[in-house]
Design a protein around this motif. Structure first.
Motif, PDB file in Angstrom:
ATOM      1  N   TYR A 114       0.836  -1.202   0.000  1.00 24.13           N
ATOM      2  CA  TYR A 114       0.000   0.000   0.000  1.00 24.13           C
ATOM      3  C   TYR A 114       0.875   1.258   0.000  1.00 24.13           C
ATOM      4  O   TYR A 114       0.623   2.206  -0.749  1.00 24.13           O
ATOM      5  CB  TYR A 114      -0.908  -0.029   1.227  1.00 24.13           C
ATOM      6  CG  TYR A 114      -1.793   1.182   1.398  1.00 24.13           C
ATOM      7  CD1 TYR A 114      -2.898   1.380   0.574  1.00 24.13           C
ATOM      8  CD2 TYR A 114      -1.532   2.117   2.396  1.00 24.13           C
ATOM      9  CE1 TYR A 114      -3.721   2.489   0.737  1.00 24.13           C
ATOM     10  CE2 TYR A 114      -2.350   3.224   2.565  1.00 24.13           C
ATOM     11  CZ  TYR A 114      -3.444   3.416   1.734  1.00 24.13           C
ATOM     12  OH  TYR A 114      -4.245   4.523   1.893  1.00 24.13           O
ATOM     13  N   PHE A 115       1.907   1.247   0.823  1.00 24.34           N
ATOM     14  CA  PHE A 115       2.804   2.396   0.936  1.00 24.34           C
ATOM     15  C   PHE A 115       3.470   2.709  -0.404  1.00 24.34           C
ATOM     16  O   PHE A 115       3.433   3.842  -0.890  1.00 24.34           O
ATOM     17  CB  PHE A 115       3.866   2.115   2.003  1.00 24.34           C
ATOM     18  CG  PHE A 115       4.920   3.184   2.123  1.00 24.34           C
ATOM     19  CD1 PHE A 115       4.694   4.322   2.866  1.00 24.34           C
ATOM     20  CD2 PHE A 115       6.150   3.042   1.495  1.00 24.34           C
ATOM     21  CE1 PHE A 115       5.661   5.311   2.978  1.00 24.34           C
ATOM     22  CE2 PHE A 115       7.128   4.016   1.598  1.00 24.34           C
ATOM     23  CZ  PHE A 115       6.882   5.153   2.347  1.00 24.34           C
ATOM     24  N   TRP A 116       4.072   1.684  -1.038  1.00 18.96           N
ATOM     25  CA  TRP A 116       4.800   1.931  -2.293  1.00 18.96           C
ATOM     26  C   TRP A 116       3.861   2.230  -3.443  1.00 18.96           C
ATOM     27  O   TRP A 116       4.234   2.930  -4.402  1.00 18.96           O
ATOM     28  CB  TRP A 116       5.728   0.765  -2.607  1.00 18.96           C
ATOM     29  CG  TRP A 116       6.896   0.706  -1.675  1.00 18.96           C
ATOM     30  CD1 TRP A 116       7.167  -0.255  -0.746  1.00 18.96           C
ATOM     31  CD2 TRP A 116       7.932   1.683  -1.544  1.00 18.96           C
ATOM     32  NE1 TRP A 116       8.313   0.065  -0.050  1.00 18.96           N
ATOM     33  CE2 TRP A 116       8.799   1.241  -0.513  1.00 18.96           C
ATOM     34  CE3 TRP A 116       8.210   2.892  -2.189  1.00 18.96           C
ATOM     35  CZ2 TRP A 116       9.926   1.966  -0.126  1.00 18.96           C
ATOM     36  CZ3 TRP A 116       9.328   3.610  -1.806  1.00 18.96           C
ATOM     37  CH2 TRP A 116      10.173   3.154  -0.786  1.00 18.96           C
ATOM     38  N   GLY A 117       2.613   1.732  -3.372  1.00 19.14           N
ATOM     39  CA  GLY A 117       1.634   2.130  -4.371  1.00 19.14           C
ATOM     40  C   GLY A 117       1.369   3.626  -4.304  1.00 19.14           C
ATOM     41  O   GLY A 117       1.316   4.315  -5.330  1.00 19.14           O
ATOM     42  N   HIS A 118       1.221   4.141  -3.079  1.00 17.84           N
ATOM     43  CA  HIS A 118       1.042   5.574  -2.886  1.00 17.84           C
ATOM     44  C   HIS A 118       2.259   6.354  -3.363  1.00 17.84           C
ATOM     45  O   HIS A 118       2.127   7.388  -4.028  1.00 17.84           O
ATOM     46  CB  HIS A 118       0.799   5.875  -1.409  1.00 17.84           C
ATOM     47  CG  HIS A 118      -0.631   6.191  -1.088  1.00 17.84           C
ATOM     48  ND1 HIS A 118      -1.227   7.394  -1.383  1.00 17.84           N
ATOM     49  CD2 HIS A 118      -1.587   5.452  -0.485  1.00 17.84           C
ATOM     50  CE1 HIS A 118      -2.477   7.391  -0.978  1.00 17.84           C
ATOM     51  NE2 HIS A 118      -2.730   6.206  -0.422  1.00 17.84           N
ATOM     52  N   VAL A 119       3.445   5.880  -2.995  1.00 16.18           N
ATOM     53  CA  VAL A 119       4.664   6.584  -3.392  1.00 16.18           C
ATOM     54  C   VAL A 119       4.765   6.659  -4.913  1.00 16.18           C
ATOM     55  O   VAL A 119       5.088   7.706  -5.482  1.00 16.18           O
ATOM     56  CB  VAL A 119       5.917   5.898  -2.805  1.00 16.18           C
ATOM     57  CG1 VAL A 119       7.189   6.512  -3.387  1.00 16.18           C
ATOM     58  CG2 VAL A 119       5.929   6.018  -1.281  1.00 16.18           C
TER      59      VAL A 119
END
Length: 238
Positions: free
Chosen positions: A34-39
């Motif tokens: 989820y974090f790297w998708g946002h990034v």
């Protein structure tokens, strides 16, 4: 495609400070996906650090719980991605993670992150968590709306990076919901975009946010927008 363990009966929504995070920020895990998708969708990665932007305060707190860093809030006015003649004012939360204060960039600069030397993202480690990765991408660079002329729900992805959108298309093609999508088109601002077929958007959006409260890995405002759009589409058909 799975989320982490669900909460016990009666337990409230996940506190961002209690998000389960692996010790390795590159490890395959729902939170890191989820974090790297946002990034990838709304962030910038460099040897100096990471900046990622979201319009949802609770999602920003979740991202900070996963990656650390400092949050800043401001109100911005910007052009609408599809039509630069339209502007919109919105809250903006920027998470800044400095390379000197975080283990995220400590091993080998930006090359230690899921990006290669050309800035392309490598998401192989998150292949078991494509739903969380796609949710982060949608919240980072996507839109959800109700189309009043057709009475349908619209879901689209917009970004300057053509290859990132092609990767999003691959993820959608592999998801368990049949969700055809358009070819990439250019936006008036010089970027690219594509939309999920209107007929498939309700099932795709429902799958994307299914059971997300069990982990807290979502933007509540974006889920509310999806729910309202689905309700409007249902009422339109009646």
């Amino acid at each position: 495609m799975s989320e982490t363990e669900p909460k016990a009966d009666g337990e409230t929504d996940a506190d961002p400070l209690e998000i389960t995070v692996p010790s390795d920020p590159l490890a395959g895990h729902p939170a890191t996906a989820y974090f790297w998708g946002h990034v990838a969708g709304s962030g910038d990665v460099s040897d100096d650090g990471i900046e990622v932007v979201t319009n949802d305060e609770e999602s920003a707190q979740v991202l900070a719980a996963v990656g650390g860093g400092d949050l800043e809030h401001e109100t911005t006015t910007r052009d609408y991605a599809h039509d630069t003649s339209i502007t919109r004012t919105e809250d903006e939360y920027t998470l800044s993670i400095d390379s000197d204060d975080s283990g995220l960039l400590g091993r080998s600069g930006a090359l230690g992150l899921p990006v290669d030397g050309r800035g392309n993202y490598r998401f192989g480690a998150f292949s078991e968590y494509d739903r969380e990765l796609l949710r982060g991408l949608l919240e980072g660079c996507g839109t959800i709306c109700f189309k009043s002329k057709s009475g349908t729900v619209g879901i689209s992805f917009v970004h300057d990076d053509e290859e990132l959108l092609e990767l999003a298309q691959d993820l959608i093609a592999d998801c368990p919901v049949d969700a055809p999508f358009d070819d990439l088109s250019e936006t008036s601002s010089g970027g690219y975009w594509f939309g999920v077929d209107d007929d498939a958007a309700p099932d795709f959006g429902t799958w994307l946010y299914e059971d997300c409260e069990a982990t807290g890995l979502f933007a509540p405002s974006r889920r509310r927008k999806l729910e309202r759009s689905l309700e409007q589409a249902t009422a339109y058909d009646e």
